[in-house]
Design a protein around this motif. Structure first.
Motif, short mmCIF file in Angstrom:
data_model
loop_
_atom_site.label_atom_id
_atom_site.label_comp_id
_atom_site.label_asym_id
_atom_site.label_seq_id
_atom_site.Cartn_x
_atom_site.Cartn_y
_atom_site.Cartn_z
N TYR A 130 0.86 -1.16 0.00
CA TYR A 130 0.00 0.00 0.00
C TYR A 130 0.91 1.23 0.00
O TYR A 130 1.51 1.56 1.02
CB TYR A 130 -0.92 -0.05 1.23
N ARG A 131 1.06 1.86 -1.16
CA ARG A 131 2.06 2.91 -1.33
C ARG A 131 1.84 4.09 -0.38
O ARG A 131 2.79 4.57 0.23
CB ARG A 131 2.10 3.41 -2.77
N TYR A 132 0.61 4.58 -0.26
CA TYR A 132 0.38 5.73 0.63
C TYR A 132 0.81 5.38 2.06
O TYR A 132 1.49 6.16 2.71
CB TYR A 132 -1.09 6.16 0.61
N GLY A 133 0.45 4.21 2.52
CA GLY A 133 0.85 3.77 3.86
C GLY A 133 2.36 3.64 3.97
O GLY A 133 2.95 3.99 5.00
N TYR A 134 3.00 3.13 2.92
CA TYR A 134 4.45 2.97 2.93
C TYR A 134 5.13 4.33 3.02
O TYR A 134 6.05 4.52 3.83
CB TYR A 134 4.91 2.22 1.68
N TYR A 135 4.69 5.27 2.21
CA TYR A 135 5.32 6.59 2.23
C TYR A 135 5.07 7.31 3.55
O TYR A 135 5.95 7.99 4.07
CB TYR A 135 4.85 7.43 1.04
N ARG A 136 3.89 7.15 4.11
CA ARG A 136 3.57 7.75 5.42
C ARG A 136 4.51 7.19 6.49
O ARG A 136 5.11 7.94 7.25
CB ARG A 136 2.11 7.50 5.77
N GLN A 137 4.63 5.86 6.53
CA GLN A 137 5.50 5.27 7.54
C GLN A 137 6.95 5.60 7.27
O GLN A 137 7.75 5.75 8.19
CB GLN A 137 5.28 3.76 7.67
N LEU A 138 7.34 5.75 6.00
CA LEU A 138 8.71 6.09 5.65
C LEU A 138 9.08 7.48 6.17
O LEU A 138 10.19 7.70 6.66
CB LEU A 138 8.88 6.02 4.12
N LEU A 139 8.14 8.42 6.09
CA LEU A 139 8.38 9.76 6.62
C LEU A 139 8.63 9.69 8.13
O LEU A 139 9.61 10.25 8.63
CB LEU A 139 7.19 10.67 6.30
N ILE A 140 7.77 9.00 8.83
CA ILE A 140 7.93 8.87 10.29
C ILE A 140 9.19 8.08 10.62
O ILE A 140 9.92 8.43 11.56
CB ILE A 140 6.67 8.23 10.91
N ALA A 141 9.48 7.04 9.85
CA ALA A 141 10.68 6.24 10.08
C ALA A 141 11.95 7.09 9.97
O ALA A 141 12.92 6.89 10.71
CB ALA A 141 10.74 5.07 9.11
N HIS A 142 11.95 8.06 9.06
CA HIS A 142 13.12 8.93 8.93
C HIS A 142 13.23 9.91 10.10
O HIS A 142 14.34 10.30 10.47
CB HIS A 142 13.09 9.68 7.59
N ILE A 143 12.12 10.29 10.67
CA ILE A 143 12.18 11.10 11.89
C ILE A 143 12.77 10.26 13.03
O ILE A 143 13.62 10.74 13.79
CB ILE A 143 10.78 11.66 12.25
N VAL A 144 12.34 9.01 13.12
CA VAL A 144 12.90 8.08 14.12
C VAL A 144 14.40 7.92 13.87
O VAL A 144 15.21 8.00 14.81
CB VAL A 144 12.18 6.71 14.07
N PHE A 145 14.79 7.70 12.61
CA PHE A 145 16.20 7.58 12.27
C PHE A 145 16.98 8.81 12.73
O PHE A 145 18.03 8.70 13.37
CB PHE A 145 16.39 7.40 10.75
N THR A 146 16.48 9.98 12.41
CA THR A 146 17.18 11.22 12.75
C THR A 146 17.31 11.38 14.26
O THR A 146 18.39 11.73 14.75
CB THR A 146 16.44 12.42 12.13
N LEU A 147 16.24 11.11 14.98
CA LEU A 147 16.29 11.23 16.43
C LEU A 147 17.39 10.34 17.02
O LEU A 147 18.24 10.80 17.79
CB LEU A 147 14.93 10.85 17.03
N PHE A 148 17.40 9.07 16.63
CA PHE A 148 18.36 8.14 17.22
C PHE A 148 19.78 8.33 16.69
O PHE A 148 20.75 8.20 17.44
CB PHE A 148 17.88 6.69 17.05
N SER A 149 19.93 8.66 15.41
CA SER A 149 21.28 8.84 14.89
C SER A 149 21.92 10.12 15.43
O SER A 149 23.09 10.10 15.85
CB SER A 149 21.29 8.81 13.36
N VAL A 150 21.18 11.20 15.44
CA VAL A 150 21.74 12.47 15.94
C VAL A 150 22.01 12.38 17.44
O VAL A 150 23.05 12.84 17.92
CB VAL A 150 20.80 13.65 15.59
#
Length: 160
Positions: A130-150
């Protein structure tokens, strides 16, 4: 603390690699949780392996969940994102705030979405989800990535 994590002696590249791995791991965990909750395939390394497996010019992959190609490319990308953060945003890494992390996460998510859209549109047989769901979760996943990596980078850089 293990000697290889001695903050005084750790070089920037070591911090970037460690922070990229930590951020990618938490991002992937979030993707697993969203994938399970929505009963869709959102796990990036699995999607990469499906792209490889569905390509005529690349060798087939017998285990799309665990094959190292997708995992290696996913972690290399995470380390690459962290290197870009370091190159562009050195001062912000020294003093990360919630707003800076959120902004950088959103920008990274938009880049990630653009790359995945391009991969899916250029592929002859892209994996289904489900592309819309994938892109939505991808946006949030990158926020998670940024929080933990930074945050990881900041903790490793604390004594420098």
């Amino acid at each position: 603390m293990p000697s290889f994590l001695n903050q005084k002696n750790m070089k920037a590249i070591d911090k970037i690699i460690i922070a990229g791995i930590v951020g990618t791991s938490f991002m992937t965990l979030y993707s697993y949780l969203r994938s399970k909750k929505e009963d869709e395939e959102y796990v990036e390394p699995v999607m990469i392996n499906k792209l490889i497996d569905n390509s005529e010019n690349l060798p087939s992959i017998s285990n799309e969940d665990a094959h190292p190609a997708g995992w290696g490319l996913h972690y290399a990308t995470g380390i690459g994102f962290m290197a870009v953060y370091w190159l562009i945003w050195k001062k912000a890494l020294a003093r990360p705030t919630r707003n800076k992390i959120l902004l950088l996460g959103i920008l990274s998510g938009l880049v990630g979405i653009a790359v995945w859209k391009m991969l899916f549109s250029q592929h002859d047989r892209p994996p289904h989800n489900y592309r819309y769901g994938y892109y939505r979760q991808l946006l949030i996943a990158h926020i998670v990535f940024t929080l933990f990596s930074v945050t990881t980078y900041k903790l490793l850089d604390k004594e420098n």
